[in-house]
Scaffold this active site. Structure first.
Site, mmCIF file in Angstrom:
data_model
loop_
_atom_site.group_PDB
_atom_site.id
_atom_site.type_symbol
_atom_site.label_atom_id
_atom_site.label_comp_id
_atom_site.label_asym_id
_atom_site.label_seq_id
_atom_site.Cartn_x
_atom_site.Cartn_y
_atom_site.Cartn_z
ATOM 1 N N ASP A 1 0.873 -1.172 0.000
ATOM 2 C CA ASP A 1 0.000 0.000 0.000
ATOM 3 C C ASP A 1 0.923 1.240 0.000
ATOM 4 O O ASP A 1 2.132 1.110 0.259
ATOM 5 C CB ASP A 1 -0.856 -0.062 1.284
ATOM 6 C CG ASP A 1 -1.573 1.230 1.580
ATOM 7 O OD1 ASP A 1 -2.254 1.740 0.676
ATOM 8 O OD2 ASP A 1 -1.444 1.738 2.710
ATOM 9 N N ASP B 1 -0.137 5.239 0.997
ATOM 10 C CA ASP B 1 -0.349 6.170 2.123
ATOM 11 C C ASP B 1 -0.436 5.417 3.448
ATOM 12 O O ASP B 1 -1.295 4.547 3.607
ATOM 13 C CB ASP B 1 -1.650 6.965 1.913
ATOM 14 C CG ASP B 1 -1.562 7.871 0.708
ATOM 15 O OD1 ASP B 1 -1.191 9.028 0.873
ATOM 16 O OD2 ASP B 1 -1.868 7.384 -0.409
HETATM 17 O O1 M1P Z 1 -4.157 5.221 0.005
HETATM 18 C C1 M1P Z 1 -4.851 5.574 1.152
HETATM 19 C C2 M1P Z 1 -5.692 6.798 0.942
HETATM 20 O O2 M1P Z 1 -4.895 7.920 0.688
HETATM 21 C C3 M1P Z 1 -5.572 9.108 0.582
HETATM 22 O O3 M1P Z 1 -6.244 9.308 1.792
HETATM 23 P P1 M1P Z 1 -6.344 10.701 2.577
HETATM 24 O O4 M1P Z 1 -6.330 11.791 1.580
HETATM 25 O O5 M1P Z 1 -7.607 10.560 3.336
HETATM 26 O O6 M1P Z 1 -5.152 10.751 3.503
HETATM 27 C C4 M1P Z 1 -6.621 9.048 -0.478
HETATM 28 O O7 M1P Z 1 -6.027 9.096 -1.742
HETATM 29 C C5 M1P Z 1 -7.469 7.809 -0.334
HETATM 30 O O8 M1P Z 1 -8.283 7.642 -1.450
HETATM 31 C C6 M1P Z 1 -6.622 6.600 -0.206
HETATM 32 O O9 M1P Z 1 -7.430 5.488 0.046
#
Ligand code: M1P
Length: 251
Positions: free
Chosen positions: A14, A16
């Protein structure tokens, strides 16, 4: 078209919360470690984000280490050159858009920054604080959300009202909404159909309701041999690569 060497492990990461802090760039320490670690390995990205954001966060030479990038919860598949090789659509129902607007109006979140609804390939991302939030506003919202559980309440509401949709909490400020079955679990099917035998997944939201859970669920249903690691952030991932130590979670 996905190609897999069945004799090699498929490592899925993954982005983020796993390779980077949410919406931030990968650190040099992790990038350097990853470059060495991934040599001769078969690696894949599984992100809820789109490719534009992934490119902002993960340097090109690291993206190059991945055989495929599964963006937008696996609804957009890119090859190593960044070319789209498969994708699925998401049709936004009018009533869902109306619900987003009402939720936004009623939300007591500390600040609203705009760009609250982002339509992506095969999914929509919704955030009451908005995608224009800067780092500080993200942090403030995330702390507020931990106290008020706004995101999980919105996700539960959508899941109850729209049985054909699936809303999950990922990242730090938003929720991802997909058509049922179009979550990250579809990545397991892509790899299994391409002949994968063994999969190792590293993510930060592997619990039911988290946006990595689809991968765990489909791995458990599959005939694949697998392991998964639920990390608390990129620092954990760095340690994992260095030591191969299991963090909380596991098979
Ligand atoms: O990859 C995890 C998430 O990253 C972003 O989340 P956020 O902006 O809430 O920190 C988004 O791109 C989200 O779609 C994605 O699941």
């Amino acid at each position: 078209m996905i190609t897999v060497d069945p004799n090699k492990v498929c490592y899925i990461f993954d982005v983020d919360g796993t390779l980077t802090e949410p919406r931030l760039q990968m650190t040099d320490a992790l990038a350097n470690e990853f470059l060495l670690w991934s040599m001769q390995k078969q690696c894949f990205i599984a992100t809820g984000s789109d490719f534009e954001k992934t490119k902002e966060q993960v340097p090109w030479d690291i993206i190059d280490c991945f055989q495929n990038v599964f963006c937008c919860m696996g609804n957009e598949v890119r090859d190593t050159t960044g070319r789209i090789v498969d994708k699925s659509d998401f049709v936004m129902q009018e009533s869902l858009e109306e619900d987003f607007k009402k939720i936004l109006q009623n939300s007591k979140c500390p600040v609203k920054t705009g760009a609250h609804i982002e339509l992506r390939t095969g999914m929509v991302n919704f955030s009451t604080v908005g995608r224009n939030a800067d780092f500080e506003q993200r942090k403030t919202y995330n702390l507020w959300d931990k106290k008020h559980s706004e995101r999980s309440e919105i996700a539960s509401y959508i899941n109850e009202k729209y049985p054909t949709l699936n809303a999950s909490v990922g990242g730090s400020i938003s929720i991802d909404i997909i058509e049922e079955g179009h979550d990250k679990g579809q990545i397991v099917h892509y790899l299994e159909n391409a002949g994968a035998q063994r999969v190792v997944f590293v993510g930060d939201r592997c619990e039911p309701g988290g946006n990595d859970y689809g991968i765990i669920r489909e791995l458990q249903k599959s005939n694949l041999s697998f392991e998964w690691y639920n990390v608390k952030g990129p620092q954990d991932t760095l340690m994992l690569l260095r030591t191969n130590k299991v963090f909380d979670g596991g098979k």
